[in-house]
Motif scaffolding. Sequence first.
Motif, PDB file in Angstrom:
ATOM      1  N   LEU A 165       0.821  -1.214   0.000  1.00  0.00           N
ATOM      2  CA  LEU A 165       0.000   0.000   0.000  1.00  0.00           C
ATOM      3  C   LEU A 165       0.859   1.269   0.000  1.00  0.00           C
ATOM      4  CD1 LEU A 165      -2.773  -1.230   2.391  1.00  0.00           C
ATOM      5  CD2 LEU A 165      -3.137  -0.362   0.086  1.00  0.00           C
ATOM      6  N   ILE A 166       2.002   1.204   0.659  1.00  0.00           N
ATOM      7  CA  ILE A 166       2.928   2.346   0.614  1.00  0.00           C
ATOM      8  C   ILE A 166       3.327   2.597  -0.835  1.00  0.00           C
ATOM      9  CG2 ILE A 166       5.186   3.216   1.336  1.00  0.00           C
ATOM     10  CD1 ILE A 166       4.926   1.431   3.822  1.00  0.00           C
ATOM     11  N   ALA A 167       3.683   1.499  -1.510  1.00  0.00           N
ATOM     12  CA  ALA A 167       4.084   1.626  -2.914  1.00  0.00           C
ATOM     13  C   ALA A 167       2.953   2.224  -3.740  1.00  0.00           C
ATOM     14  CB  ALA A 167       4.493   0.269  -3.463  1.00  0.00           C
ATOM     15  N   LEU A 168       1.715   1.745  -3.506  1.00  0.00           N
ATOM     16  CA  LEU A 168       0.572   2.288  -4.248  1.00  0.00           C
ATOM     17  C   LEU A 168       0.450   3.790  -4.022  1.00  0.00           C
ATOM     18  CD1 LEU A 168      -2.513  -0.084  -3.991  1.00  0.00           C
ATOM     19  CD2 LEU A 168      -0.806   0.112  -5.781  1.00  0.00           C
ATOM     20  N   GLY A 169       0.548   4.197  -2.743  1.00  0.00           N
ATOM     21  CA  GLY A 169       0.427   5.623  -2.419  1.00  0.00           C
ATOM     22  C   GLY A 169       1.502   6.446  -3.102  1.00  0.00           C
ATOM     23  N   VAL A 170       2.745   5.956  -3.031  1.00  0.00           N
ATOM     24  CA  VAL A 170       3.852   6.700  -3.644  1.00  0.00           C
ATOM     25  C   VAL A 170       3.636   6.808  -5.151  1.00  0.00           C
ATOM     26  CG1 VAL A 170       6.319   6.620  -4.165  1.00  0.00           C
ATOM     27  CG2 VAL A 170       5.518   6.122  -1.848  1.00  0.00           C
ATOM     28  N   VAL A 171       3.240   5.684  -5.752  1.00  0.00           N
ATOM     29  CA  VAL A 171       3.005   5.697  -7.206  1.00  0.00           C
ATOM     30  C   VAL A 171       1.925   6.721  -7.556  1.00  0.00           C
ATOM     31  CG1 VAL A 171       2.068   4.344  -9.115  1.00  0.00           C
ATOM     32  CG2 VAL A 171       3.809   3.353  -7.628  1.00  0.00           C
ATOM     33  N   ALA A 172       0.843   6.733  -6.767  1.00  0.00           N
ATOM     34  CA  ALA A 172      -0.245   7.679  -7.050  1.00  0.00           C
ATOM     35  C   ALA A 172       0.246   9.118  -6.952  1.00  0.00           C
ATOM     36  CB  ALA A 172      -1.404   7.441  -6.094  1.00  0.00           C
ATOM     37  N   ASN A 223      -5.238  19.667   3.436  1.00  0.00           N
ATOM     38  CA  ASN A 223      -4.311  18.566   3.515  1.00  0.00           C
ATOM     39  C   ASN A 223      -5.059  17.346   4.052  1.00  0.00           C
ATOM     40  OD1 ASN A 223      -2.276  16.832   4.023  1.00  0.00           O
ATOM     41  ND2 ASN A 223      -1.182  18.149   5.462  1.00  0.00           N
ATOM     42  N   ILE A 224      -5.359  16.409   3.143  1.00  0.00           N
ATOM     43  CA  ILE A 224      -6.113  15.214   3.550  1.00  0.00           C
ATOM     44  C   ILE A 224      -5.291  14.378   4.539  1.00  0.00           C
ATOM     45  CG2 ILE A 224      -7.128  13.048   2.683  1.00  0.00           C
ATOM     46  CD1 ILE A 224      -8.836  15.064   1.611  1.00  0.00           C
ATOM     47  N   ALA A 225      -3.972  14.529   4.485  1.00  0.00           N
ATOM     48  CA  ALA A 225      -3.113  13.747   5.376  1.00  0.00           C
ATOM     49  C   ALA A 225      -2.901  14.448   6.721  1.00  0.00           C
ATOM     50  CB  ALA A 225      -1.770  13.491   4.698  1.00  0.00           C
ATOM     51  N   ALA A 250      -1.519  10.417   2.719  1.00  0.00           N
ATOM     52  CA  ALA A 250      -2.205   9.809   3.861  1.00  0.00           C
ATOM     53  C   ALA A 250      -2.071   8.288   3.808  1.00  0.00           C
ATOM     54  CB  ALA A 250      -3.677  10.210   3.856  1.00  0.00           C
ATOM     55  N   ILE A 251      -2.264   7.725   2.620  1.00  0.00           N
ATOM     56  CA  ILE A 251      -2.143   6.268   2.472  1.00  0.00           C
ATOM     57  C   ILE A 251      -0.726   5.826   2.827  1.00  0.00           C
ATOM     58  CG2 ILE A 251      -2.273   4.376   0.805  1.00  0.00           C
ATOM     59  CD1 ILE A 251      -4.274   6.145  -0.789  1.00  0.00           C
ATOM     60  N   VAL A 252       0.268   6.597   2.343  1.00  0.00           N
ATOM     61  CA  VAL A 252       1.667   6.237   2.587  1.00  0.00           C
ATOM     62  C   VAL A 252       1.978   6.295   4.082  1.00  0.00           C
ATOM     63  CG1 VAL A 252       4.049   6.944   2.205  1.00  0.00           C
ATOM     64  CG2 VAL A 252       2.439   6.943   0.302  1.00  0.00           C
ATOM     65  N   ILE A 253       1.584   7.381   4.742  1.00  0.00           N
ATOM     66  CA  ILE A 253       1.936   7.547   6.158  1.00  0.00           C
ATOM     67  C   ILE A 253       1.301   6.445   7.006  1.00  0.00           C
ATOM     68  CG2 ILE A 253       1.718   9.045   8.174  1.00  0.00           C
ATOM     69  CD1 ILE A 253       1.754  11.400   6.181  1.00  0.00           C
ATOM     70  N   GLN A 254       0.001   6.209   6.778  1.00  0.00           N
ATOM     71  CA  GLN A 254      -0.676   5.170   7.562  1.00  0.00           C
ATOM     72  C   GLN A 254       0.031   3.831   7.459  1.00  0.00           C
ATOM     73  OE1 GLN A 254      -4.901   4.622   6.649  1.00  0.00           O
ATOM     74  NE2 GLN A 254      -5.039   6.851   6.612  1.00  0.00           N
ATOM     75  N   ALA A 270      -4.240   9.421  25.603  1.00  0.00           N
ATOM     76  CA  ALA A 270      -4.892   8.145  25.286  1.00  0.00           C
ATOM     77  C   ALA A 270      -3.968   7.300  24.422  1.00  0.00           C
ATOM     78  CB  ALA A 270      -6.202   8.412  24.539  1.00  0.00           C
ATOM     79  N   ASN A 271      -4.440   6.107  24.106  1.00  0.00           N
ATOM     80  CA  ASN A 271      -3.699   5.265  23.174  1.00  0.00           C
ATOM     81  C   ASN A 271      -3.974   5.724  21.752  1.00  0.00           C
ATOM     82  OD1 ASN A 271      -2.522   3.468  25.039  1.00  0.00           O
ATOM     83  ND2 ASN A 271      -4.514   2.470  25.282  1.00  0.00           N
ATOM     84  N   VAL A 272      -2.931   5.744  20.925  1.00  0.00           N
ATOM     85  CA  VAL A 272      -3.162   6.075  19.512  1.00  0.00           C
ATOM     86  C   VAL A 272      -2.777   4.887  18.656  1.00  0.00           C
ATOM     87  CG1 VAL A 272      -2.891   8.564  19.714  1.00  0.00           C
ATOM     88  CG2 VAL A 272      -0.883   7.156  19.323  1.00  0.00           C
ATOM     89  N   SER A 273      -3.521   4.728  17.556  1.00  0.00           N
ATOM     90  CA  SER A 273      -3.205   3.640  16.632  1.00  0.00           C
ATOM     91  C   SER A 273      -2.804   4.253  15.290  1.00  0.00           C
ATOM     92  CB  SER A 273      -4.410   2.717  16.470  1.00  0.00           C
ATOM     93  OG  SER A 273      -5.186   3.142  15.378  1.00  0.00           O
ATOM     94  N   PRO A 274      -1.992   3.523  14.522  1.00  0.00           N
ATOM     95  CA  PRO A 274      -1.486   4.081  13.254  1.00  0.00           C
ATOM     96  C   PRO A 274      -2.581   4.459  12.265  1.00  0.00           C
ATOM     97  CG  PRO A 274      -0.296   2.090  13.840  1.00  0.00           C
ATOM     98  CD  PRO A 274      -1.430   2.194  14.799  1.00  0.00           C
ATOM     99  N   THR A 275      -3.746   3.877  12.429  1.00  0.00           N
ATOM    100  CA  THR A 275      -4.792   4.126  11.436  1.00  0.00           C
ATOM    101  C   THR A 275      -5.797   5.173  11.912  1.00  0.00           C
ATOM    102  OG1 THR A 275      -5.974   2.261  12.360  1.00  0.00           O
ATOM    103  CG2 THR A 275      -4.690   1.850  10.382  1.00  0.00           C
TER     104      THR A 275
END
Lengths: 342, 232, 290
Positions: free
Chosen positions: A297-304, C36-38, C103-107, C213-218
Amino acid sequence: MPEAAIVAARFDVERGTRASRVAAGLGLLLLVAAVAMPWWGERAGQRLLTEFLYTLALAQMWNLLAGYGGLLSVGQQAFVGLGGYSLVAFGLHAGIDTFLVVPLAGLVAGLVAVPTAAVVFRLRGAYFAVGTWAVAEVFRLLIANSVSLGGGSGLSVTQTVRGMPIWWRESLTLWCAAALGVGATLGVYWLLRSRHGLALTAVRDSEAAAASLGVSVRRIKWCVYIAAAVGCGMAGALIFITKLRISPDAAFSLDWTVVMFFVVVIGGIGTVEGPIVGTLVYFALREVLSDYGSRYLIALGVVAVLFMLWMPRGLWGFVAARCELRFFPVQRRLKLATETQP
Amino acid sequence: MTLLAVRQLTAHYGDFQALFGIDFGVAEGETVAVIGANGAGKSTFLRALAGLIATARDSVVFAGRAIGGELAHRVVALGLALVPEGRRLFPSLTVEENLLIGAYAGRPGPWHLERIYALFPILAERRKLQATMLSGGQQQMVAIGRALMSNPRLLLCDEISLGLAPVIVKDIYAALPGIKAEGTSIVVVEQDVGQALQAADRLYCFQEGRIALEGAPRQLTREQIALAYFGV
Amino acid sequence: MHAWLDTLLQGLMTGGLYALFATGLALSFGVMRMINIAHGDFAILAAFLAVAVAAALELNPFAAMLLVVPAMAALGYGLQRLVLNRTLGKDILPPLLVTFGCAIVIQNLLLEVFSADTRSLDAGSLGTDSLALGGGLAVGVLPLLIMGSAVAVLAALQWLFARSAVGRAFRAASDDAETAQLMGIDNKHVYGLAMAIAMAVVAVAGIYLAIRANVSPTEGPARLIYAFEAVIIGGLGSLWGTLAGGIVLGMAQAIGLRFDPGWGILAGHLAFLAVLVLRPNGLFPRTRDA
């Protein structure tokens, strides 16, 4: 009176291209092969094709919204989820035939989209995006709080297909997916070639200019939003027929929109071909990278992100601009053969 | 001494070429008028000088330095300020803040807030108002004052009389000698030929992206100007 | 009665944290006209960075904050200059799509590095101490500190926008980017600064969240939505409005939670939708600051 020169202009309005006729033939062959797959294919391949086709349907809907309607929705999972839960309500509780639920789910999603549109259309541009997302969360939480729909932990919908022979079920699933994927593609194509398509393109290029030409920007956007909701709702019902288990977190997962986003951006936003190319690339990448877990998914995000920066029109936009290749020609082209006669 | 030397300047908007080989010059302390009909390329010319439109590096030499195509915010810091067409004041800033933002580049020189208020006393009274609440003439004064706050060596004024009543235009033009007295060179772009002729030491007439006429106003006849202006 | 007062008080205090999350979002929209969606994911990234730094250097959470916040500001500046500035223009899609990709990458980066487990920062007794307010009501020291930080951040930003040269440049660039350049303002640099500030503030918010509190990556997307709702409830472009919006959201959630544990977050969303329907410009509409 001087003898007027008569200009006889002979021209053809060309709407098809040779590529489009080849594509139509090829597409028909592929479609026949796909529909006949239960007789010649193996089950794993058939499931993959099913997934490919409903992903294509979702991507076409998102492309219609973002690429043509200028409506960046980050909340299409709302309608995927509603479609999925229609299966619980109509299939499981009301006992309606499973595959009849699919069109019904589209109806439900479309009906819910009407009041939803009334709310989220108060937000513009970037705010619309996050607003749609908040609405999807509302739906998720409402369903998670409904005990009769299985609550937060979800429930099995296996009951809806009990008694149906597995060959028959999987074939019907594939045919439904084919109807959705092909239907979405042709539907968007047909819409763009219609009178409304011209208006839609005008809205995409310049809202202000379109409005000044008498196009009701708001109405067009509204129609697009409702249509996309119907499409996503039907796909949602089908998706959970294949999964046989549903929970609010899975049904209203942001991942549905992430996939739509990825497919459309890679393939080419604002083209009919783009989502097809994008879905192919997405499935290829997924096969190659599936062993890498979240790194995939990281790769997908970077590609996008890289695509948005350097190839904002996507793979198809890139190819089409260079090769004049159009499988789904939406514009009318004038071929002139002018002669001046004395 | 030459302050600005423009040689064979061309400019495009996308595929459309707006300027064709402009040769132009301004001496230190000189006031130059640029006249021409709508669409002759006057505004494009000023925007190119200010760095808002890409041009060849050597086509603009300012104070001995080639600045063609330089980024707009650097051009200001070098001492070339533009009063843009339509004034373009910042609506969310007060009159005084609009003036202060003009000094953002931080060039030293004779112009500061009090000096601007001395030049346009009405602005001192309105300093706390939102800039867009002022009358057109007063807004134009803010726009000129804002450009002066950067202590330019060359001030470019784009259609500062546009949409203003004649009596107000007179008021605004009355400020030019005071600006000139500080050693600032001025280029005024005008459609209003009469006004331009009175204020200028020298005059250029643009026509369809080219210079059709150049000279001192006293040496030019009405007929020459009319021909260069309208091209008929 | 007492229980309800307590509920409202807790909601009020939560509002401080929401305001911290919302401020950066309001700032980047105010100056760059982009969302910034992220945004939420960067907050969670900062929280996990603080967890890692605190563990590696055996620091307390506040010392870790001193290290992480400047790092996040630098990241924000770099991100804006190298990536986001390239996407700004008439079309609003590119910045949204690019930050969505971020956002997808960071998560998934966080999932990869820290696994799906939740983490938190231990601030010792500070995390549990409370002040008695009389009448049986008490307020935690930490929520009070967070509220104080939110007020301090907003006051500082208010001053920055209203009084400083950089603040004027922010407003000018937001009004009319081209004319701002004619004033000698380097828009790209100014946007970088605005994103640096937004990122620093959201890093503070993320680290406070991990102390509370506790935080989760997502968790990032949920944080973005709350921040966004606070901004809309408060009214676009109003700095203090974000505090009011955060408080309304916090109180709505606290009230919902009292009825049913499942209704807390939903009540917050419904408050947001109600404001959107009844007062689409927010409670304190003003476009002058920020």
